[in-house]
Write a protein that holds these residues in place. Structure first.
Motif, mmCIF file in Angstrom:
data_model
loop_
_atom_site.group_PDB
_atom_site.id
_atom_site.type_symbol
_atom_site.label_atom_id
_atom_site.label_comp_id
_atom_site.label_asym_id
_atom_site.label_seq_id
_atom_site.Cartn_x
_atom_site.Cartn_y
_atom_site.Cartn_z
ATOM 1 N N ILE A 1 64.583 -8.363 100.348
ATOM 2 C CA ILE A 1 64.728 -9.472 99.411
ATOM 3 C C ILE A 1 63.635 -10.498 99.699
ATOM 4 O O ILE A 1 63.595 -11.100 100.776
ATOM 5 C CB ILE A 1 66.112 -10.141 99.534
ATOM 6 C CG1 ILE A 1 67.233 -9.104 99.375
ATOM 7 C CG2 ILE A 1 66.248 -11.276 98.522
ATOM 8 C CD1 ILE A 1 67.371 -8.513 98.011
ATOM 9 N N VAL A 2 62.746 -10.703 98.749
ATOM 10 C CA VAL A 2 61.655 -11.658 98.901
ATOM 11 C C VAL A 2 62.125 -13.065 98.556
ATOM 12 O O VAL A 2 61.702 -14.048 99.161
ATOM 13 C CB VAL A 2 60.458 -11.246 98.009
ATOM 14 C CG1 VAL A 2 59.322 -12.265 98.091
ATOM 15 C CG2 VAL A 2 59.958 -9.860 98.406
ATOM 16 N N TYR A 3 63.031 -13.149 97.564
ATOM 17 C CA TYR A 3 63.562 -14.451 97.142
ATOM 18 C C TYR A 3 64.905 -14.237 96.460
ATOM 19 O O TYR A 3 65.121 -13.224 95.788
ATOM 20 C CB TYR A 3 62.596 -15.126 96.161
ATOM 21 C CG TYR A 3 63.132 -16.428 95.588
ATOM 22 C CD1 TYR A 3 63.017 -17.622 96.300
ATOM 23 C CD2 TYR A 3 63.765 -16.460 94.345
ATOM 24 C CE1 TYR A 3 63.528 -18.820 95.788
ATOM 25 C CE2 TYR A 3 64.271 -17.646 93.831
ATOM 26 C CZ TYR A 3 64.150 -18.819 94.557
ATOM 27 O OH TYR A 3 64.660 -19.987 94.055
ATOM 28 N N GLU A 4 65.812 -15.212 96.626
ATOM 29 C CA GLU A 4 67.103 -15.131 95.940
ATOM 30 C C GLU A 4 67.698 -16.521 95.773
ATOM 31 O O GLU A 4 67.627 -17.354 96.669
ATOM 32 C CB GLU A 4 68.086 -14.242 96.725
ATOM 33 C CG GLU A 4 69.451 -14.119 96.052
ATOM 34 C CD GLU A 4 70.404 -13.180 96.780
ATOM 35 O OE1 GLU A 4 71.481 -12.901 96.233
ATOM 36 O OE2 GLU A 4 70.063 -12.746 97.902
ATOM 37 N N ASP A 5 68.275 -16.781 94.587
ATOM 38 C CA ASP A 5 69.076 -17.974 94.361
ATOM 39 C C ASP A 5 70.200 -17.601 93.402
ATOM 40 O O ASP A 5 70.494 -16.413 93.224
ATOM 41 C CB ASP A 5 68.214 -19.147 93.851
ATOM 42 C CG ASP A 5 67.545 -18.869 92.508
ATOM 43 O OD1 ASP A 5 68.041 -18.017 91.750
ATOM 44 O OD2 ASP A 5 66.516 -19.511 92.205
ATOM 45 N N GLU A 6 70.835 -18.565 92.782
ATOM 46 C CA GLU A 6 71.988 -18.283 91.934
ATOM 47 C C GLU A 6 71.614 -17.601 90.624
ATOM 48 O O GLU A 6 72.485 -17.088 89.910
ATOM 49 C CB GLU A 6 72.741 -19.577 91.627
ATOM 50 C CG GLU A 6 71.908 -20.609 90.862
ATOM 51 C CD GLU A 6 72.637 -21.923 90.674
ATOM 52 O OE1 GLU A 6 73.861 -21.877 90.439
ATOM 53 O OE2 GLU A 6 71.986 -22.985 90.767
ATOM 54 N N VAL B 1 68.217 -15.628 90.106
ATOM 55 C CA VAL B 1 67.311 -14.487 90.187
ATOM 56 C C VAL B 1 67.206 -13.937 91.609
ATOM 57 O O VAL B 1 67.469 -14.642 92.586
ATOM 58 C CB VAL B 1 65.886 -14.846 89.693
ATOM 59 C CG1 VAL B 1 65.890 -15.230 88.234
ATOM 60 C CG2 VAL B 1 65.280 -15.956 90.541
ATOM 61 N N ILE B 2 66.826 -12.674 91.668
ATOM 62 C CA ILE B 2 66.479 -12.023 92.939
ATOM 63 C C ILE B 2 65.115 -11.377 92.739
ATOM 64 O O ILE B 2 64.864 -10.755 91.707
ATOM 65 C CB ILE B 2 67.481 -10.922 93.332
ATOM 66 C CG1 ILE B 2 68.918 -11.433 93.340
ATOM 67 C CG2 ILE B 2 67.130 -10.334 94.699
ATOM 68 C CD1 ILE B 2 69.930 -10.326 93.605
ATOM 69 N N VAL B 3 64.235 -11.520 93.704
ATOM 70 C CA VAL B 3 62.959 -10.811 93.698
ATOM 71 C C VAL B 3 62.986 -9.827 94.857
ATOM 72 O O VAL B 3 63.230 -10.207 96.001
ATOM 73 C CB VAL B 3 61.764 -11.774 93.832
ATOM 74 C CG1 VAL B 3 60.447 -10.988 93.902
ATOM 75 C CG2 VAL B 3 61.734 -12.746 92.652
ATOM 76 N N VAL B 4 62.771 -8.555 94.543
ATOM 77 C CA VAL B 4 62.891 -7.470 95.522
ATOM 78 C C VAL B 4 61.554 -6.767 95.674
ATOM 79 O O VAL B 4 60.826 -6.572 94.694
ATOM 80 C CB VAL B 4 63.956 -6.443 95.065
ATOM 81 C CG1 VAL B 4 64.087 -5.313 96.073
ATOM 82 C CG2 VAL B 4 65.296 -7.112 94.850
ATOM 83 N N ASN B 5 61.217 -6.372 96.886
ATOM 84 C CA ASN B 5 60.053 -5.525 97.142
ATOM 85 C C ASN B 5 60.563 -4.090 97.268
ATOM 86 O O ASN B 5 61.078 -3.691 98.309
ATOM 87 C CB ASN B 5 59.332 -5.969 98.413
ATOM 88 C CG ASN B 5 58.045 -5.195 98.652
ATOM 89 O OD1 ASN B 5 57.516 -4.546 97.751
ATOM 90 N ND2 ASN B 5 57.533 -5.265 99.873
ATOM 91 N N LYS B 6 60.447 -3.316 96.176
ATOM 92 C CA LYS B 6 60.988 -1.957 96.130
ATOM 93 C C LYS B 6 60.082 -0.980 96.873
ATOM 94 O O LYS B 6 58.871 -0.971 96.664
ATOM 95 C CB LYS B 6 61.132 -1.509 94.669
ATOM 96 C CG LYS B 6 61.796 -0.130 94.517
ATOM 97 C CD LYS B 6 61.713 0.377 93.099
ATOM 98 C CE LYS B 6 60.395 1.039 92.772
ATOM 99 N NZ LYS B 6 60.158 2.332 93.468
ATOM 100 N N PRO B 7 60.659 -0.135 97.718
ATOM 101 C CA PRO B 7 59.833 0.860 98.411
ATOM 102 C C PRO B 7 59.468 2.032 97.506
ATOM 103 O O PRO B 7 60.172 2.325 96.530
ATOM 104 C CB PRO B 7 60.745 1.326 99.554
ATOM 105 C CG PRO B 7 62.134 1.142 99.021
ATOM 106 C CD PRO B 7 62.069 -0.088 98.151
ATOM 107 N N ARG B 8 58.378 2.690 97.824
ATOM 108 C CA ARG B 8 57.998 3.908 97.106
ATOM 109 C C ARG B 8 59.099 4.963 97.297
ATOM 110 O O ARG B 8 59.653 5.112 98.376
ATOM 111 C CB ARG B 8 56.672 4.447 97.663
ATOM 112 C CG ARG B 8 56.074 5.566 96.825
ATOM 113 C CD ARG B 8 54.814 6.165 97.471
ATOM 114 N NE ARG B 8 53.892 5.169 98.002
ATOM 115 C CZ ARG B 8 53.071 4.422 97.272
ATOM 116 N NH1 ARG B 8 53.078 4.553 95.964
ATOM 117 N NH2 ARG B 8 52.269 3.545 97.836
ATOM 118 N N GLY B 9 59.421 5.664 96.240
ATOM 119 C CA GLY B 9 60.426 6.724 96.333
ATOM 120 C C GLY B 9 61.806 6.307 95.859
ATOM 121 O O GLY B 9 62.674 7.159 95.683
#
Length: 304
Positions: free
Chosen positions: A82-87, A89-97
């Motif tokens: 999780i790169v960022y989260e609040d009430e 939005v969430i920003v996620v760094n998704k792995p390959r695969g």
């Protein structure tokens, strides 16, 4: 099932049906209303209409709100970056695969399964299978994704994508040596008639697609580039780079049939993501470094 009925007044005439209904209940988003219209839960004078229908004085508008579907996605305790989260939005760094959302052949182990475990409040605009998902990146592409935690945030982020005001930068390794520093590919993308699982540059049943690229580094037979999306079509960077003669290294669908570099899937990473926060109006910008497999590839190319 909740049922509603309104008779359009003279003052309300000539307004689009989707806008008319959001004024009837401020908690209904325009996107949600448009979905109800498409699914024929909304009728005018007992007849189905489209979202751009303009109501007339005396029209009888009816709405039957369907019972909400229960989410049947299995929440799985899968680690997430999780790169960022609040009430909102969430920003996620998704792995390959990792697949973004459940689909035939991938009902578990997806980003959505992980998100359902991590947080229970995701927007419902995209329904049961894709709660919270505003945009996607391919299974074998790594990098940043924004996820909406409520319908207001979802609608705002989708509108930003449509207005082309979000910022999405990708890093990629492509075949060949690009001779110029900057370039733009402006070529419409649609389904490939010969292979319905693939996209291609075509004028038939296509949508406009624009990709800007900048050369970061050149090697013996490869180029390290940064690509910026102006639009967000399926497989856009992969299709556009192939179209101009520089397909992505490792790309099993659009690259050379013979495997060249040792990487699972295309060497493509969503490195920068920017948008306006749906609630605060603040500019948000996030960066994620390229994954270890791409770092190793670059190291090998630099030391050849």
């Amino acid at each position: 099932m909740e049922q509603f009925e309104w008779t359009v007044t003279t003052d309300q005439a000539s307004e689009r049906i989707d806008k008319f209904l959001t004024t009837m209940n401020e908690s209904w988003s325009r996107t949600q209303v448009q979905i109800w219209i498409k699914e024929e839960h909304i009728k005018v004078n007992n007849a189905k209409v489209k979202s751009n229908y303009k109501v007339a004085s005396g029209d009888v508008v009816t709405l039957e709100i369907p019972e909400p579907e229960k989410l049947e996605i299995i929440a799985e305790n899968i680690p997430l970056e999780i790169v960022y989260e609040d009430e909102d939005v969430i920003v996620v760094n998704k792995p390959r695969g990792m697949v973004v959302h459940p689909a035939p052949g991938h009902y578990t182990g997806t980003l959505v399964n992980a998100l359902m475990y991590h947080c229970k409040d995701l927007s419902g605009i995209n329904g049961v299978i894709r709660p919270g998902i505003v945009h996607r990146i391919d299974m074998d592409t790594s990098g940043l994704l924004m996820v909406a935690k409520n319908d207001h945030a979802h609608e705002s982020l989708v509108e930003q994508l449509k207005a082309k005001t979000t910022r999405r930068l990708y890093k990629a390794i492509v075949h060949g040596i690009i001779p110029h520093q900057h370039g733009t590919v402006d070529a419409p993308i649609g389904r490939d008639k010969k292979d319905r699982q693939s996209m291609t540059v075509t004028e038939v049943n296509s949508r406009d697609a624009v990709t800007h690229f900048t050369v970061l580094e050149t090697f013996d037979q490869y180029t390290y580039v940064q690509c910026e999306l102006e639009t967000g079509r399926t497989h856009q960077i992969r299709v556009h780079m192939k179209y101009i003669g520089y397909p992505l290294a490792g790309d099993p669908k659009y690259g050379p049939k013979k495997k060249t570099l040792d990487i699972r899937g295309q060497a493509l990473h969503a490195a920068v993501l920017g948008f306006i926060h749906p609630r605060t109006g603040k500019e948000m910008l996030f960066e994620a470094p390229i994954p270890e497999d791409m770092k190793q590839l670059l190291h090998q190319l630099r030391t050849k």
